[in-house]
Motif scaffolding. Structure first.
Motif, PDB file in Angstrom:
ATOM      1  N   ALA A   3       0.841  -1.201   0.000  1.00 21.92           N
ATOM      2  CA  ALA A   3       0.000   0.000   0.000  1.00 21.92           C
ATOM      3  C   ALA A   3       0.873   1.247   0.000  1.00 21.92           C
ATOM      4  CB  ALA A   3      -0.903  -0.010   1.226  1.00 21.92           C
ATOM      5  N   ARG A 256      -8.385   6.171  -5.571  1.00 23.70           N
ATOM      6  CA  ARG A 256      -7.044   6.637  -5.230  1.00 23.70           C
ATOM      7  C   ARG A 256      -6.993   8.174  -5.282  1.00 23.70           C
ATOM      8  NH1 ARG A 256      -3.032   2.427  -8.508  1.00 23.70           N
ATOM      9  NH2 ARG A 256      -3.922   0.512  -7.619  1.00 23.70           N
ATOM     10  N   GLU A 269      -3.076   5.315  -2.491  1.00 23.78           N
ATOM     11  CA  GLU A 269      -4.342   4.926  -1.858  1.00 23.78           C
ATOM     12  C   GLU A 269      -4.662   5.813  -0.653  1.00 23.78           C
ATOM     13  OE1 GLU A 269      -2.591   1.586  -4.056  1.00 23.78           O
ATOM     14  OE2 GLU A 269      -1.839   2.845  -2.419  1.00 23.78           O
TER      15      GLU A 269
END
Length: 485
Positions: A3, A256, A269
């Motif tokens: 992430a 996003r 993100e």
């Protein structure tokens, strides 16, 4: 896939967020609009063109800062980044005395007493105070503690302390309030002031220091956290970009966040806005569904300035303290500075100080002795009664321009410290140093939208605008991103 988190703002909050996100295994990209890291707590280039006696240049910051032992998150982060705290910080007990020796300070015989007994000893032994003054402060402190250091949200510091004698007000409450909250006591939040007192006097400090101990930087602010954080982040593959001002913000159809700059588009993100409140509000206004409940309190924040006059000169009498910090009597624009710092004591390396002591027959007060020391390479003393000094004179809640501030502060130093033959190194006014910490202030929340967080010393919380508040907000925002990831 790992992430990602995108952080806008490379001040202490943004750097703290970046480090915590890396520690939690996130892929980090950090953008900073300026050409240097650190935000409003950064090093400056030394002004040129002075004709002072030869000496090694001392680092200048955009303002003299004080840390305290209660800054547990900031000090812990510095340690994790490899900063030797004992080398970079000069620790001293609570000492708010003036040049004439009056005022409040923890006596040497109470330094090992557990909190709050050490502070009670300082109150009971305040020099120049009558027993009525001391008793009134002790009674007020006991009342604040009985009430859990809580008061009405609308109460000001002036209202909270209205019953205290004038000597206590002028010698302690007023300078302490403006130093901690950077807001005049008549306008400052009583609740935030009580929270600061509670944590500084009764809270746990970062070992080995007590919460109330004052920690003065021995080096420039960049060496305390910004530069070590940047080195640490680069070693772990973080993408760091200076001179990249965020000009636009949008959210893609897949959820996003995208940040536009003049040279690139960045996507992640999770997004943390660790820039100033006004800059964050500007970016958020460009969203189709702009979060008005966040933008309005952010845009409404008022700000107060801090001025610092860096000056070198001779002192007619020896520095009247064994510590490199003195309180100054302040009363408005004519005498705006609250504290004076001996920068030559703070920034003299311990080894150099010992060598100079051996050759000059004196030892450096900042290293535990009452005697005073000249600095290697300085011009000889004008007389036995004169002493060369590099000073930082700090005026919190500054309301004047640079020329007026400099003239008033120099006059104040001449009267209080016997400064003469001085040369100003540089005068700095950080106009938006902190938000005005007023009663019942509505501050923006950390959460803005899913995957979007804010960090900074202005974020809703119990503390005023401090380095500790900035670091705490950055760490917490990164933890939220970790949870989301």
């Amino acid at each position: 896939m790992t992430a990602r988190v995108l952080i806008v703002g490379g001040g202490w909050a943004g750097l703290a967020a970046a480090v915590r996100a890396c520690e939690r295994g996130l892929e980090v990209t950090l953008l900073e609009a300026a050409r240097a890291w650190g935000g409003r707590a950064r090093a400056l280039e030394r002004a040129s063109g002075t004709d002072l006696p030869p000496a090694p240049p001392l680092a200048l910051d955009n303002g003299q800062h004080i840390l305290i032992g209660a800054y547990t998150q900031t000090l812990g982060l510095m340690q994790r980044l490899g900063v030797d705290l004992s080398t970079h910080l000069h620790a001293m007990p609570l000492d708010l005395r003036f040049a004439d020796g009056s005022g409040l300070a923890t006596p040497s015989w109470a330094l090992r007493w557990p909190a709050p007994l050490d502070t009670l000893a300082a109150m009971a032994g305040a020099r120049g105070w009558s027993w009525r003054d001391r008793a009134a402060l002790l009674a007020a402190a006991a009342g604040w503690r009985r009430r859990g250091f809580a008061c009405a949200p609308s109460a000001s510091v002036a209202g909270l302390c209205a019953s205290l004698p004038p000597r206590v007000w002028h010698d302690l409450i007023e300078p302490l309030c403006v130093a901690a909250l950077n807001t005049p006591a008549q306008q400052a939040s009583g609740q935030v002031f009580l929270t600061v007192l509670r944590d500084a006097l009764l809270g746990a400090g970062h070992a080995p220091w007590r919460a109330s101990q004052l920690l003065l930087p021995r080096t420039c602010l960049g060496d305390l956290l910004p530069l070590p954080a940047v080195r640490w982040l680069k070693q772990r593959g973080a993408q760091l970009h200076l001179g990249q001002r965020a000009t636009g913000l949008e959210r893609s159809t897949d959820g996003r966040w995208r940040v536009h700059s003049a040279r690139a588009v960045y996507e992640a993100e999770n997004l943390i806005l660790a820039c100033p409140a006004a800059a964050a509000a500007r970016l958020l206004r460009g969203l189709p569904e702009a979060p008005a409940d966040w933008i309005e309190p952010a845009a409404a924040l008022a700000h107060t300035a801090i001025g610092t006059v860096y000056v070198a000169g001779w002192l007619r009498t020896p520095w009247p303290s064994s510590h490199p910090m003195l309180a100054l009597r302040s009363s408005g624009p004519d005498s705006p500075a609250q504290f004076a710092f001996r920068r030559d004591w703070l920034q003299t390396p311990p080894a150099a100080a010992v060598a100079t002591a051996q050759t000059s027959g004196s030892r450096h007060p900042a290293h535990g002795d009452q005697a005073h020391q000249t600095q290697a390479g300085r011009a000889p003393r004008v007389s036995e009664q004169s002493e060369w000094a590099e000073l930082a004179l700090v005026a919190s809640a500054c309301t004047t321009d640079k020329a007026a501030l400099q003239a008033a502060v120099l006059a104040q130093a001449r009267a209080a410290l016997g400064l003469h033959g001085e040369q100003v190194r540089q005068t700095v006014i950080e106009k938006r140093a902190t938000f005005a910490c007023t009663p019942a202030l509505q501050r923006p929340a950390a959460a803005i939208a899913p995957g979007l967080w804010a960090a900074g010393d202005y974020i809703d919380g119990p503390y005023p605008a401090t380095l500790e508040g900035a670091v705490r907000s950055g760490l917490e925002a990164a933890e939220h991103c970790t949870t989301t990831a």
